[in-house]
Enzyme design. Sequence first.
Site, short mmCIF file in Angstrom:
data_model
loop_
_atom_site.label_atom_id
_atom_site.label_comp_id
_atom_site.label_asym_id
_atom_site.label_seq_id
_atom_site.Cartn_x
_atom_site.Cartn_y
_atom_site.Cartn_z
N ASP A 503 0.62 -1.15 -0.11
CA ASP A 503 -0.03 0.03 0.11
C ASP A 503 0.99 1.23 -0.05
O ASP A 503 1.79 1.40 0.71
CB ASP A 503 -0.97 0.01 1.17
N HIS A 506 4.83 4.14 -3.29
CA HIS A 506 5.59 5.29 -3.82
C HIS A 506 5.99 6.09 -2.49
O HIS A 506 6.79 6.95 -2.62
CB HIS A 506 4.86 6.11 -4.55
N ASP A 604 -9.86 2.82 -4.78
CA ASP A 604 -9.56 4.38 -4.80
C ASP A 604 -10.32 5.15 -5.78
O ASP A 604 -10.47 6.21 -5.79
CB ASP A 604 -7.88 4.67 -4.95
#
Length: 1496
Positions: A503, A506, A604
């Site tokens: 999760d 980045h 999302d």
Amino acid sequence: FFLSGTRLNMSGEIGFELQFRLGPTLQGKHVRVQTNYPAPGEHFDRHTFRALDWHNPTGREDDSDKFCSLDLQIAGSYQYNFGHGHEEKSGGGYVVVDPVLRAGADNHHVHLDCITIQTYLSKCLGHLDDWPDRLRVAKESGYNMIHFTPLQTLGKSRSCYSLADQLSLNPEFSPPGKNYTWTDVGELVQKLKKEWNMICITDVVYNHTATNSPWIKEHPECGYNLVNSPHLRPAWVLDRAIWHMTCNMADAKYAANGLPAQVQNEGHLNAIRDVLWGQVFPKIKLWEFFQVRIESAVEEFRDLLADGENQKKTGGKQGLKIIQDPKFRRFGNEVDMDSALETFLWYAPYACLDNVVHPFDNSLFCLFLSTQASNCIVGNVVYERLADHGPKLGPVTRKDPIVPRYFTFPFEETSLEDDLKMTDQPDKACHFLAHNGWVMGDDPLRNFAEPGSNVYIRRELICWGDSVKLRYGDKPDDCPYLWTHMQKYTEITAKHFAGVRLDNCHSTPLHVAEYMLDVARVAMPSLYVVAELFTGSEDLDNVFVNKLGITSLIREAMSAGDSHEEGRLVYRYGGEPVGAFVQPSLRPLVPSIAHAMFLDVTHDNECPIQLRSAYDSLPSSAIVSMACCCSGSTRGYDEMVPHQISVVKEERFYPKWNPDAKASSPGEVNLKTGIIAGKLALNKMHQDLASKGFNQVYVDQVDEDVVAVTRHCPSTHQSVVAVCRTAFHNPKHHQYRKEVPPMFIPGKIDEVVLEARVIDRQAGTYKKCEKYINGMPEYTVEIKEHIQLKDSGVVKHAGVTSKGSSEFVQEIVFERLTPGSVIAFRVSLDPRAQELVGVIRHHLIQFSPKYKLGSLPDQHTPTILETPLAQIMSKLTLADMNMLLFRCDSEEQEEGGGCYNIPSWTSFKYGGLQALMSVMADIRPKNDLGHPVCDNLRQGDWMIDYVSNRLVSRGGALGEVGKWLEGMFHYLKHIPRYLIPCYFDAILVGAYTTALDITFNKMSCFVQNGSTFVKLLALGSVQMCGVGSFPALPPLSLALPDVPYRLDKDTGKKEQCCVSLAAGLPHFSSGIFRCWGRDTFIALRGLMLVTGRHLEARNIILAFAGTLRHGLIPNLLGEGISARYNCRDAVWWWLQCIQDYCTLVPEGTAVLHCPVVRMYPHDDSEPHFSFTQPLCDVIHEAMTRHMQGIDFRERNAGPNIDMHMKDEGFNVVAKVNRYTGFVYGGNRFNCGTWMDKMGESDKARNKGMPATPRDGSAVEMVGLCKSAVRWLVELHKKGLFPHSSMKIHRDGKELKVSYEDWNHKIQVNFEKNFYVSHDEKDPDEKHPDLVHKRGIYKDSHGASSPWCDYQLRPNFCIAMVVAPELFTVERAWKALEVAEKKLLGPLGMKTLDPDFSYSGHIVRKSFNYHQGPEWLWPIGYFLRAKLYFAKKLGKETYDQTVYLVKSILSQHYVHLERSSWKGLPELTNENGQNCPFSCESQAWSISTVLEVLHDM
């Protein structure tokens, strides 16, 4: 340095071998390759590297085949690096090995592209006892992988990704009276795997924890607080001030300022700005955190000046430097006084210092930060309260502050003044923890919470107020509790799940993720790693993929704004193009994008039904399912839930599976719910396509709403074509076209795999259920599966048309392809085409077993195809191979043809197979099916016919090969045109590789056992040596055995057809300009003797011997009849080749007694063929004529034979100096050596003037002469040469000159006359004033222009190789070092010292042909000389020289490999630059490089 392996990307698969090979810059060097991939039986440790062993199959010569390898057996990310010499690490990279996923009772392999995944919010599954009924929806919908959001105890926000305790199972999963554990979860996961064939993965969240995590309160050092991260103090102060501004707004304290709690318009936004700048910022005085206490700084500066401290200490670099206080105290910054002195020293020591105060003020920086913060605060308010696409939060309250808070504040509310005092109380300040979030457009490799980042103070963070950003530091010792805690979390997860989803990958520190995944792979070696990355760059994506070993990156179909983009994403994320070429098993790896997990929606994404329409759910999902990668969805999409299922706010449960449920039942679903029935069919089709190898993809944008995706199997050539009519707009409100364009589908439609569309139904309208996440009951899917085309309700008409005799196409006219519809066809080739493809594959099995799949036995095999091609080709001679593989355009034209030309593109380099192989070598790896060659093949049979007809017309063994190709092409012509390029290539690759194998087997052991480089060079022998339509060589003696004959096609008479050697391609390949004496015998040793073509070499030696005239052999042969005897060196090269023949060929001295047909028994004879004599007598005559002295004028002298030469140039002189034994000759108007450029420009006034006359004694000719004389002396002593001396007439007397005496004279006089000593008073130096370099060997001796003798050129290296006894070892070595420094280029040797009259670039009619440009063939002699003398100097020197040689030759290997001519050029311009006037492939260039490898 490059990698080769079995997949065209930087990832590998278990069971494959990965090879590391040396690139050209590393060949010859001692290279070490290290990797952290564990040795067999060892465990992986990221920081433990081991060296790999090199393997060199040939064990010698060069490094072109040298490799080290890894047998990939363990999934994960592995690092490699390499170094050489003193460099421990010169470069490196990563290799990602994909995991092998297994499921089912039989533990079968689930290929990555087979995955169909569905995401579940774990908190919506209810008690663990209820999970099977809710998860069954995934099973019945055809998914084979389930993704669970975290199963741990959630934080107070109830976000699925805000975890209060990473180690405990969410207690909500346990019903009253039970306490389920991770073991129970693991048992369920195993049950799903074995009984349902479903693999389970879950999330790991490493970068934050819930604000109410008990452990973060006990260990605040695990977050970013004001104690361990004092750089956040200004941001915290601002955050508290904004919080108090929120409270004041909520309490209506800014009403007088025009700022109500409800922000509604631009005026209110301006009021926010006014309050910030008028009340908030002045109150908290942020600038003080970045300022110097000016009075103290000025006083310190004054004291320094007063004390005389005025020395400049910054090297003259002006600019005041402010040192930031690391504790971020108010007025804590300092001035770097050295920079202050440097900047302000120009002031008089006693001047007023008020002028220097202002630069110490750093408040402008703070003003900039405040402006940024103000803008971000207002922007956040606009989004959250005014924007149509925002949440429209309403009035500002303490629950919904004006902007999210950036820090925790676990204390009772007080005044702002009291809050600020806490910053100096460590016991409290350590609990002010920074929240996590993400930053738009930020560098994902930078941690935005670390010092140096101003994200928090500029208010750029999109904050998650329910989470605390975790502070790991650089290593476990920096925060032991956090690393240990997260390691346990990882171990629990990996123990029970087959994979993890990273999760917010980045924003997770890379070193942390690396460490944790290493831990996970200990528990689950074949760990499947999925990640979401929002870096905005595929290059940055690859950084994460490589370092973490990410298997699949999540890609979102919702990122597409229209159907065209959606189709482009399908093509982008996997698969080869339809009709792609068959790739070799071993091929270079190239970087590529990461494997995709392509999802129609993620948790999302905003709801697709809201953004598009309910009708688009099915076609967009079908487009995603047709992608050649992992595909999937999120639970709720298939049930057509008309809103986003919030990971934070959603608390309802998923419906359970009930096949008998009613549409109106919100807590149950079945195949009639939403698009579940359609998704089941699509998932089955997706898995079927991947498992059966349908890995080729074609996307057709039929119109603005219709996308057709084809998945094709390259072995069976079956296809599935899915035609999807999207509905990005609601058809009830949007006007779509009534007519859909017809489609033309090549092949035969076997069945309709499925046809489905979203339809309305009478089941009530959607009403949001309070307990269950329910979908829209008013929609369902109408679906039919596996029906015949005639039974389709979507297709109106299907007609069969034909695109020529080889391709059948079905025209599909649609009737009810309404928006929201999908139809998928299973397509086979036309039965006849299918049979022919199977037959082609059957015949291709002889080249590779990979063609077995999809092959069919040939029921009516032509006789020629019953014989393996290798057996047919075994009858070919190497001369035949020249025709089969090569022949440039002028050679083909001589036969009445030409090379194949593609209009609007270009002609091929050769008529033979090599031309196509060179072009296909560029097309094949890239699958460039749009290339003009592929277009030409699809458009017609011209190229196909050219290849076979060219050989059939030759008859004989070549004709048999042509007939074999013709037989294969007969099948090829009758398969669909789009398949012709790949099968044409497959046939030719098989034929070409077979031809190469047979070619090399007909050559010497040196070639057969040689490296790839050796073999490529040996092909030059085939390239240059052939038989034309007219005999190029004079006839040989009829008494000579094994001379090849043929029938003249015009007269029918028997004629000799000996192989001749072309000087270079394309300029010197045919007609009278094909054969040159000098070129032939410089090239003959390497191209014919070293390669084992002894008989053909013998014939060429004897043919030229027959043309001896005046004691010389011709330069331009002209079949002997039109020969020109204008070169002095060709005869010496000829003699050297005879010597090499005798040395290298078993019983080679027998050639000395072979009969030679003398065309010119006397100098003035007309050509005739009746007189013969043994070769040894011809040799003796050549030597005697030189000793006597050769002096004649060329026949037919004048412009008819040379339009540029002056009259004096036609006078040929070649003699031997009676005192030194040196052969000499020439004059300043002709050029008798290989440097033979004649001036031809009137404008430049050089017409008729040689650029390099090299008259006198040229150094290489003296060396060649010495070699020949020494050899004849040795032969005579062995009784193999009948002559010991020569009879000559001098001064009217007959004299005898012995070979031994001649040999001795050259030996004792050579260095005396050719070596330029370091001793400036050397008595042997006749022209000390002309010396410009010492320690070298002259290029000539006794030139008419003495300065020419002293030019540094590479010719002395030739003498070193053929007559090394002439040279003192130490002198020779030093001279070679000078040559290396001054003359050595990337591919060749400069022909003149750059310090002399040097010009390195050739232009048209260039006079500088040998005055600088870098010729390749001398480099062979330079390197051979280096090797010879290095061995004399000892092992260390020799080893260093071998490295040099390999390093230099690696450039030739690269050029040879990349050259479409598969050759080495005649010359290059300066520094290896291409010369457009050079031959692309030159015989002597290839030959001398091959000789170097032979010497090694």
